[in-house]
Write a protein that holds these residues in place. Structure first.
Motif, PDB file in Angstrom:
ATOM      1  N   GLY A   1       9.823   7.424   6.320  1.00 12.86           N
ATOM      2  CA  GLY A   1      10.243   6.959   7.639  1.00 12.86           C
ATOM      3  C   GLY A   1       9.157   6.226   8.400  1.00 12.86           C
ATOM      4  N   GLY A   2       7.919   6.770   8.346  1.00 13.88           N
ATOM      5  CA  GLY A   2       6.852   6.206   9.158  1.00 13.88           C
ATOM      6  C   GLY A   2       6.146   5.023   8.543  1.00 13.88           C
TER       7      GLY A   2
ATOM      8  N   LYS B   1       0.837  -1.203   0.000  1.00 17.19           N
ATOM      9  CA  LYS B   1       0.000   0.000   0.000  1.00 17.19           C
ATOM     10  C   LYS B   1       0.873   1.254   0.000  1.00 17.19           C
ATOM     11  N   ALA B   2       1.962   1.228   0.772  1.00 15.93           N
ATOM     12  CA  ALA B   2       2.872   2.373   0.812  1.00 15.93           C
ATOM     13  C   ALA B   2       3.590   2.559  -0.519  1.00 15.93           C
ATOM     14  N   TYR B   3       4.025   1.461  -1.132  1.00 15.08           N
ATOM     15  CA  TYR B   3       4.675   1.554  -2.448  1.00 15.08           C
ATOM     16  C   TYR B   3       3.725   2.153  -3.480  1.00 15.08           C
ATOM     17  N   ARG B   4       2.472   1.735  -3.413  1.00 16.34           N
ATOM     18  CA  ARG B   4       1.498   2.286  -4.347  1.00 16.34           C
ATOM     19  C   ARG B   4       1.318   3.784  -4.113  1.00 16.34           C
TER      20      ARG B   4
ATOM     21  N   ILE C   1       9.389  -1.997   6.544  1.00 16.21           N
ATOM     22  CA  ILE C   1      10.482  -2.877   6.114  1.00 16.21           C
ATOM     23  C   ILE C   1      11.267  -3.385   7.311  1.00 16.21           C
ATOM     24  N   ASP C   2      11.556  -2.502   8.273  1.00 14.32           N
ATOM     25  CA  ASP C   2      12.286  -2.929   9.475  1.00 14.32           C
ATOM     26  C   ASP C   2      11.484  -3.938  10.279  1.00 14.32           C
TER      27      ASP C   2
ATOM     28  N   ARG D   1       8.256  18.129   1.416  1.00 14.23           N
ATOM     29  CA  ARG D   1       9.363  17.391   2.024  1.00 14.23           C
ATOM     30  C   ARG D   1       8.951  16.725   3.327  1.00 14.23           C
ATOM     31  N   ARG D   2       8.141  17.403   4.112  1.00 10.77           N
ATOM     32  CA  ARG D   2       7.733  16.828   5.399  1.00 10.77           C
ATOM     33  C   ARG D   2       6.907  15.569   5.194  1.00 10.77           C
TER      34      ARG D   2
END
Length: 553
Positions: A217-218, A193-196, A224-225, A209-210
């Protein structure tokens, strides 16, 4: 999903291949038994003065041949079953998705659907290659244990105690690892979902940028971590358990070598044979143990596939991939009577309800459907198209109700350009003369310098958003269906093409006898329509006659 349901689904999938599976199992078992007999032959040769006498040498060669041929045939058959199983799963899932109700597909979401079709199916494919070697390793291990029990029952009982302790450790480690793999697999959906999001929202992220840092990061990095940590912990549990199991096996070998200090010395051939077989069987046992993580992941993957299959277990009536296309026809009227549609209730919110709505659209009309965002325009269009099944009321085509069995034939009357449309390169029309028919439209919409029609397909769809919508309009022209639906087509066009769409293209389509249903916010062009239907909160607020026009031919 329960283990019983998974087992039933697995048996159903494997049923067409049962003969190949039985033959592969028989060859694998024969190879395993030949390997055990080969070990016994080598042990005899090592403990007799004449070594490999003529009789033993012939047996040695025969057993070697049986082992090699059995392994090869078992590998080939098992891999054939695996590949055919994967092909069957992929075909079945593709068919179920194509035949599933649109509402069910929309609820499932693509970020959950795509990982099942790719990662989970690939996992089943990978595990298929392990099955033959696991089958042979299991047969070798079982045969070795039978041979060890025949050599010396007391020493074999000592071995069983050791393996029992190791099995308890393995079982507990496997249970923890399976829970970890399941959690990691759930996180894979979040990661997809994030990749999309970073793919589809690349422009927005580039100028904020924020937000970019927050998404990376979030969501991406943290997910992944989390997957890495879970998988590392699960594999570490397996490795530690395997180490303990190997240590116990070596301890048993040490005890056997010290057997003479504890009990009367057994026959030297028995002791050497026992140690020789134990050292050999450690390889097949390690192979089985090393495959357990992959089997665990395959179990999770199979569960997801079964869950997806169960989610689409009820196909829409009349929707098949091999049903013939109905012949072209014209329509006189399309009517909605008491039509109502209620979305499924979601937690903590009131579901949106459309209707009841009564509306009649006649052949050759241009009908604009307008309203604020959330008023129900898209839902109404999906009901008109037969994509949603009404909760109440009915759709009438030329005065006859559209039923479940003929709803898919009814849909073939429409050409649609949705707001979230997908543009296919291949055209579904007869390729003969298609390029000549498409040429004038491509020229008129100013995309002929980028796109041509070749062999029944567009030469490219790599265009800007506005150009892609113009190409979708060309596709609508070429399909020649009696009803054309546009969902905010002009929203991505410049003022020139917006004017051409409303003042030239729509009247031209109307002059061909087509019925046009247009979702629009362009109030300056509302006078183009025969009628303007205004929606508000799921109800028809007003139905206005715009400008009287000559009837369609």
């Amino acid at each position: 999903m329960s283990r019983r349901v998974l087992l039933q689904e697995g048996m159903r999938l494997l049923r067409p291949f049962r003969r190949l599976i039985l033959l592969a199992a028989a060859c694998g078992a024969a190879a395993g038994l030949a390997t055990v007999a080969l070990l016994a032959t080598v042990n005899r040769a090592l403990n007799q003065p004449e070594g490999l006498a003529s009789g033993l040498f012939g047996a040695f060669l025969g057993l070697c041949a049986m082992t090699l041929v059995g392994r090869a045939v078992s590998d080939i058959l098992t891999n054939r079953v695996g590949q055919r199983l994967v092909a069957q799963v992929r075909t079945a899932l593709g068919r179920k998705i194509l035949e599933a109700p649109i509402a069910a597909l929309e609820r499932y979401r693509s970020h959950r659907l795509l990982p099942v079709l790719t990662k989970d199916v690939d996992m089943i494919s990978d595990i298929a290659f392990l099955l033959a070697s696991l089958l042979i390793a299991s047969a070798v291990t079982l045969g070795c244990f039978i041979y060890l029990a025949w050599l010396s029952l007391p020493m074999f009982l000592l071995l069983l105690v050791s393996l029992g302790l190791g099995s308890i450790i393995q079982y507990r480690a496997r249970a923890r690892a399976i829970r970890g793999f399941r959690a990691a697999r759930d996180s894979e959906d979040t990661l997809h979902k994030a990749y999309r999001a970073i793919s589809e929202g690349a422009k927005e992220l580039r100028i904020n940028r924020r937000r970019r840092a927050m998404v990376f990061g979030g969501q991406i990095e943290a997910t992944i971590d989390r997957i890495r940590a879970i998988n590392e912990g699960a594999i570490r549990n397996f490795v530690l358990a395997n180490t303990v199991g190997s240590a116990l096996l070596f301890l048993v070998i040490g005890l056997l070598l010290a057997w003479q200090l504890l009990f009367p010395a057994p026959d030297q051939a028995v002791l050497s044979g026992f140690v020789l077989v134990l050292l050999f069987v450690k390889g097949p046992m390690d192979q089985i143990i090393a495959a357990i993580p992959s089997l665990g992941r395959a179990q999770i993957a199979f569960g997801r596939i079964a869950e997806l299959s169960a989610g689409f277990v009820t196909p829409e009536p009349g929707v098949t991939t091999d049903r013939p296309v109905p012949p072209d026809r014209q329509i006189d009227s399309l009517a909605l009577r008491g039509l109502r549609y209620a979305y499924p209730a979601s937690k903590g919110s009131t579901p949106f309800t459309l209707g009841p709505i009564d509306l009649t659209i006649r052949r050759g009309e241009i009908v604009f459907i307008v309203g604020d965002n959330g008023s129900g325009k898209t839902t109404l269009i999906k009901l008109l198209l037969g994509l949603y099944v009404p909760t109440e009321g009915e759709v009438l085509l030329d005065g006859r109700p559209v039923t479940d069995l003929d709803r898919d034939d009814y849909r073939q009357l429409f050409t649609t350009v949705f707001a979230d449309y997908h543009l296919f390169e291949e055209l579904a029309e007869d390729a003969d003369g298609l390029a000549e028919r498409a040429g004038p439209y491509l020229e008129r919409l100013e995309i002929a310098h980028k796109v041509t029609v070749e062999n029944g397909a567009f030469s490219t769809t790599d265009l800007s958003t506005g150009q892609r919508k113009r190409l979708a309009l060309v596709q609508a022209y070429l399909e020649r269906r009696p009803i054309v639906v546009f969902d905010e087509w002009a929203a991505d066009q410049d003022p020139t093409f917006r004017r051409i769409f409303y003042t030239e293209l729509l009247p031209e389509l109307r002059s061909q006898g087509r019925t046009l249903i247009v979702i629009s916010h362009d109030d300056r062009y509302f006078d183009i329509a025969d009628r303007v239907v205004r929606l508000d909160a799921g109800r028809v607020q007003a139905e206005e006659v715009a400008v009287a026009k000559d009837p369609a031919p």
